[in-house]
Structure formats: structure tokens, C-alpha cells
Design an enzyme around this catalytic site. Structure first.
Site, PDB file in Angstrom:
ATOM      1  N   ARG A 211     -62.360  63.593  36.138  1.00 42.62           N
ATOM      2  CA  ARG A 211     -61.260  62.621  36.051  1.00 42.62           C
ATOM      3  C   ARG A 211     -60.321  62.844  37.228  1.00 42.62           C
ATOM      4  NH1 ARG A 211     -60.994  61.212  30.190  1.00 42.62           N
ATOM      5  NH2 ARG A 211     -63.231  61.154  29.748  1.00 42.62           N
ATOM      6  N   GLU A 213     -57.419  62.163  37.711  1.00 41.14           N
ATOM      7  CA  GLU A 213     -56.035  61.932  37.271  1.00 41.14           C
ATOM      8  C   GLU A 213     -55.114  62.802  38.128  1.00 41.14           C
ATOM      9  OE1 GLU A 213     -57.122  63.393  33.523  1.00 41.14           O
ATOM     10  OE2 GLU A 213     -57.337  61.429  32.580  1.00 41.14           O
ATOM     11  N   ARG A 219     -52.629  70.528  29.817  1.00 37.49           N
ATOM     12  CA  ARG A 219     -53.758  70.167  28.956  1.00 37.49           C
ATOM     13  C   ARG A 219     -54.812  69.304  29.665  1.00 37.49           C
ATOM     14  NH1 ARG A 219     -49.867  66.632  28.105  1.00 37.49           N
ATOM     15  NH2 ARG A 219     -50.600  64.540  27.679  1.00 37.49           N
ATOM     16  N   HIS A 220     -54.643  69.106  30.973  1.00 39.26           N
ATOM     17  CA  HIS A 220     -55.623  68.316  31.730  1.00 39.26           C
ATOM     18  C   HIS A 220     -56.246  69.130  32.856  1.00 39.26           C
ATOM     19  CE1 HIS A 220     -53.282  64.934  29.990  1.00 39.26           C
ATOM     20  NE2 HIS A 220     -54.475  64.368  29.947  1.00 39.26           N
ATOM     21  N   GLU A 351     -54.559  66.027  21.418  1.00 37.67           N
ATOM     22  CA  GLU A 351     -55.799  65.289  21.165  1.00 37.67           C
ATOM     23  C   GLU A 351     -56.984  66.149  21.601  1.00 37.67           C
ATOM     24  OE1 GLU A 351     -56.237  61.552  23.382  1.00 37.67           O
ATOM     25  OE2 GLU A 351     -58.388  61.997  23.397  1.00 37.67           O
ATOM     26  N   SER A 354     -61.990  61.856  21.125  1.00 32.06           N
ATOM     27  CA  SER A 354     -61.903  60.413  20.901  1.00 32.06           C
ATOM     28  C   SER A 354     -63.256  59.941  20.442  1.00 32.06           C
ATOM     29  CB  SER A 354     -61.616  59.683  22.210  1.00 32.06           C
ATOM     30  OG  SER A 354     -60.261  59.630  22.429  1.00 32.06           O
ATOM     31  N   ARG A 402     -60.169  72.188  25.800  1.00 32.42           N
ATOM     32  CA  ARG A 402     -58.966  71.903  25.014  1.00 32.42           C
ATOM     33  C   ARG A 402     -59.090  72.469  23.599  1.00 32.42           C
ATOM     34  NH1 ARG A 402     -56.272  66.023  25.392  1.00 32.42           N
ATOM     35  NH2 ARG A 402     -56.369  66.308  27.645  1.00 32.42           N
TER      36      ARG A 402
END
Ligand code: ATP
Length: 428
Positions: A211, A213, A219-220, A351, A354, A402
Site C-alpha cells: 500500500r 499510503e 498501525r500502518h 481494525e 475486512s 496488526r
């Protein structure tokens, strides 16, 4: 003579004259005796070198810390020694000398900052409490894997260099693939679904997801390990049931294998099933009750998730997410088109997973692509798998780092990745 592990000396599995090898964690020099604290991956032992013992082969005073040595000697149980195990050395062989000084101490009681630790990760990982995180992660994964095998899932490996973005978004790393443009895959979603059309009844994959991001949070990661499943002739409720049982199996495996190694693990409760569920709409009510406003159709912020999470002991599902915040492949609810047959697994405010029932009708799928501003033509290879017989199906994606972070109560996801990739880190 065979080599023993240090834990075998303590348990009495190896006794008498033994041979062990490992790293020199510390050396303490007294007048008549030297003590070497020897470490292997199973623990530490005290190696006692009497000055009167004469020709051992080396002078312990000349061995640098963290050098790799092998020791032959008599194993004696010693309740005075801190390690509980003592070897009276007959012979010491230095296999490989460590340079001094160390760029990162292995035994320093004051932990260095995370950047210094990650820069010297090979040394950081020698610390038993850091090393144990990865043994725990391995046990967690083994428990999940064992469970999925038992449920007749087939482990698969799908490509990580791809032509189309899974969710079409901007969070993609582009790579040059000969004369073509390619990307590092964000998720195995599209390939898992194609395999359902190919007649695989249940598949799972454990692999990297990328990712791009830009945010740098605790947490990423920009590359993380995704545990993904997809199951045919199933809906979101089946997927949730599979997920809570997989997580329970993982925790059980972690607890039973690690109890004596990671203090925190004994504090983890084996969760009882089923996990509680709360709908997205109900979450909005909870937020309104606490004077936080959120319009229907938006994603929760970490602060809002904290308020929602305060209502639960540990794991819980948030279900029925609005279609605006879920990807194109998420199944629309038949009674209410504004919501989807989807869920997130949460632990307090974080989270972990998903999941959803997926769209299996190619006409609806094309419509969903257009609604999300995507061109179905870019996804022909995927759409084709829906046009020639696609069963209803459901699945989820879980972030391994995570989950480990949450279970071990660690504050930064970088702690649960051996060599984390974040916004600024590409080395080591
Ligand atoms: P978040 O909202 O936390 O950024 P997401 O909604 O983008 O996550 P999904 O795409 O649904 O996440 O991915 C499924 C799971 O994969 C997440 O619940 C999480 O455990 C893990 N995950 C997703 N993105 C990351 C990341 N950048 N770093 C680590 N784990 C991640």
C-alpha cells in the site's frame, strides 16, 4: 558428541558432558574464575571457566561480546546462577569473533529508540523478548493455518506484480515490467475470486500486500502480511464465523506454545464465540450519544473507533457498512441498497480484518465499477471469470502484523514486522 540446546540442559534432557554453541552475551571476570553468559535461541546458560583449569584453548578475557563460540563442558544444575544452568568449561572454541563496540547493545536495560533498533535489526532481534514476538507470530499463524486446513481450505499463491489495481485507488506502487506498466498488488482479492470461479471451493493465501499510503502511523506499514480467505457458496455470516474460529485457533496455538516465553501472552484471554456484532448504523447512534457527529456513508476516524470500542471487552464485528465506503466487489444488501453485506473485525479501537459477501453477478459488478468511477474494461480478466458461472462467495483479509501487535499489546506495528517498510524506511 551431539550439540545440545540450552533449554535441554535446564530440562535435564542433556546431562553429563555437553556441547553447546551460541553467542557470548556477557563476560564477568573475577579473580579465580570467569563467567561467560552464553545465549542460544532457547535461553542463556552460565559457562564457568576456572582460571586453574589451564589450557581451554582461549582466554575468555579476549572474547568480544556477541562473538559466536562453542563450549564443551560438564552440565551442572546451579540454583545460584541466574540462568539456572551452569557449564563447567573444558574447552572453548571461538567460531566467529564479533567486532567491538556493538552498534546496538543486546542486553542494555534501557531500550534504544525504534529507529536505532531497526537500523541494527540483526542485533535487535537477538534480544530474547524481541525474538519471542516473531516466535509468537509464527505460532499465531500456525494456529490459523491449521484451522483453515482443517476446514478444507487450499493454500494458494497469487501474483504480486499485476496490471490492474485491486481497488483502483491511488495507493499503488508502480513498477516497470519490461515494456509494460505494472503495480505491486494491494491485495489478492481479484485472484482469490477468480479461483472461486475456477472451482476451488475454499482458498487461503498468506502473502505480502503493498500500500503506497503516505501516512506514517503506528498501525500502518507499506508492505504487510495479508491472510486472505475466499469461500464459495457462502455469505458474510459464513465468513464471520470462519474468521472468529480462525482467530480463536491462532490465539490458542500462540498461548499453548508461548506461555513460558512471552509474559504478556498469559494475559490474553482465549475469546469466547461468537464475537459480538454491532451494525454501522448503531455505531453512529453510539457516536451521537457521546456528542460525536458522523454522517451516514463516511468511514470512522481512530477517535470515533475508540468511542465505539469502549463498549466492548475485546473483539467485535462492525457490520452492514455503507456501500460508499466499501470496494466495488462488496455485495449490496438486498433489502437496503445503501448498505452492504460486509464487516470489519475490530479489537477495541483497531481494525484487524475486512470482509464481506462479494458480488457474483457480472451485470451488477459492472454497475458497481462505474459507480466507483472505474472502467470495467480495465478489469476484463476479472470480469470474464464472472461471465461463465460464478458461485456466490464471501471472504476476508486479515493483517497479520496488526493482529500480533494487538495480542501482544505492542504500541507500534513496526515491532511485529521483521524488516518493516514504512514511508521512509527501505533498508534493511
Ligand atoms: P485501515 O482502515 O486500517 O487503513 P483498510 O481498511 O485499508 O485498513 P483493508 O484494505 O480492509 O484495510 O485490509 C484488511 C486488513 O489488512 C486490515 O484490517 C488490516 O489488518 C490490514 N491492513 C490494511 N492496510 C494495512 C497497512 N497499511 N498496514 C498494516 N496492515 C494493514
Amino acid at each position: 558428541m551431539e550439540y545440545s540446546y540450552i533449554s535441554d540442559l535446564r530440562s535435564g534432557k542433556s546431562s553429563g558432558t555437553v556441547k553447546v554453541r551460541g553467542w557470548v552475551q556477557d563476560i564477568r571476570r573475577l579473580k579465580n574464575v570467569d563467567f561467560i553468559i552464553l545465549r542460544d535461541h532457547t535461553g542463556t546458560a552460565q559457562v564457568t571457566v576456572k582460571k586453574s583449569s589451564g589450557s581451554l584453548g582461549v582466554d575468555p578475557g579476549a572474547i568480544n561480546r556477541e562473538s559466536v563460540i562453542e563450549v564443551e563442558g560438564e552440565n551442572v544444575q546451579n540454583s545460584i546462577s541466574k540462568t539456572g544452568t551452569e557449564i563447567l568449561a573444558n574447552r572453548i572454541n571461538v567460531i566467529n569473533t564479533s567486532m567491538a563496540p556493538l552498534p546496538l547493545p543486546v542486553t542494555d536495560p534501557v531500550e534504544a529508540d525504534i529507529e536505532t533498533r531497526l537500523n541494527n535489526r540483526f542485533l535487535d532481534l537477538r534480544k530474547p523478548h524481541i525474538h519471542h514476538i516473531f516466535e509468537a507470530e509464527s505460532e499465531l499463524m500456525w494456529g490459523i493455518r491449521k484451522f483453515l486446513h482443517g476446514e478444507k481450505f487450499v493454500e494458494v499463491h497469487t501474483p504480486k506484480v499485476v496490471a490492474a489495481a485491486t481497488e483502483g485507488g491511488a495507493d499503488l506502487f508502480g513498477v516497470k515490467y519490461f515494456e509494460m506498466e505494472a503495480y505491486l498488488n494491494q491485495s489478492p482479492q481479484l485472484y482469490k475470486e477468480i479461483l472461486i470461479s475456477s472451482g476451488f471451493n475454499r482458498v487461503f493465501e498468506v502473502g505480502p500486500a503493498f500500500r503506497a499510503e503516505k501516512h506514517n502511523t503506528v498501525r500502518h506499514l507499506n508492505e504487510f502480511t495479508s491472510v486472505d480467505i475466499e469461500m464459495a457458496f457462502s455469505d458474510h455470516n459464513d465468513a464471520m464465523s470462519m474468521l472468529e474460529r480462525a482467530v480463536k485457533s491462532g490465539i490458542g496455538s500462540m498461548k499453548s506454545a508461548m506461555d513460558d516465553r512471552v509474559e504478556l501472552i498469559s494475559k490474553i484471554e482465549t475469546p469466547s464465540l461468537p464475537f459480538p456484532r454491532i451494525t454501522y448504523r448503531k455505531c453512529i447512534d453510539v457516536l451521537h450519544d457521546s456528542n460525536e457527529d458522523l454522517e451516514f456513508g463516511l468511514d470512522f476516524t481512530p477517535e470515533q473507533l475508540k468511542i465505539i470500542g469502549d463498549g466492548f471487552e475485546g473483539f467485535y464485528f462492525i457490520t452492514e457498512w455503507p456501500s460508499t465506503v466499501r470496494p466495488f466487489y462488496t455485495m449490496i444488501n438486498q433489502q437496503d441498497e445503501s448498505i452492504t453485506n460486509s464487516f470489519d473485525l475490530q479489537y477495541k479501537d483497531k481494525e484487524i480484518t475486512s470482509g464481506a459477501q462479494r458480488v457474483h453477478d457480472p451485470v451488477l459488478l459492472e454497475k458497481r465499477f462505474r459507480n466507483k468511477g472505474l472502467n470495467p474494461k480495465d478489469f476484463e480478466f476479472y470480469l470474464n471469470a464472472f461471465r461463465f458461472g460464478m458461485p456466490p462467495h464471501a471472504g476476508w483479509g486479515l493483517g497479520l502484523e496488526r493482529l500480533t501487535m494487538i495480542l501482544l499489546d505492542l504500541k507500534n506495528i513496526r515491532e511485529t514486522s521483521l524488516f518493516p517498510r514504512d514511508r521512509t524506511r527501505l533498508v534493511p
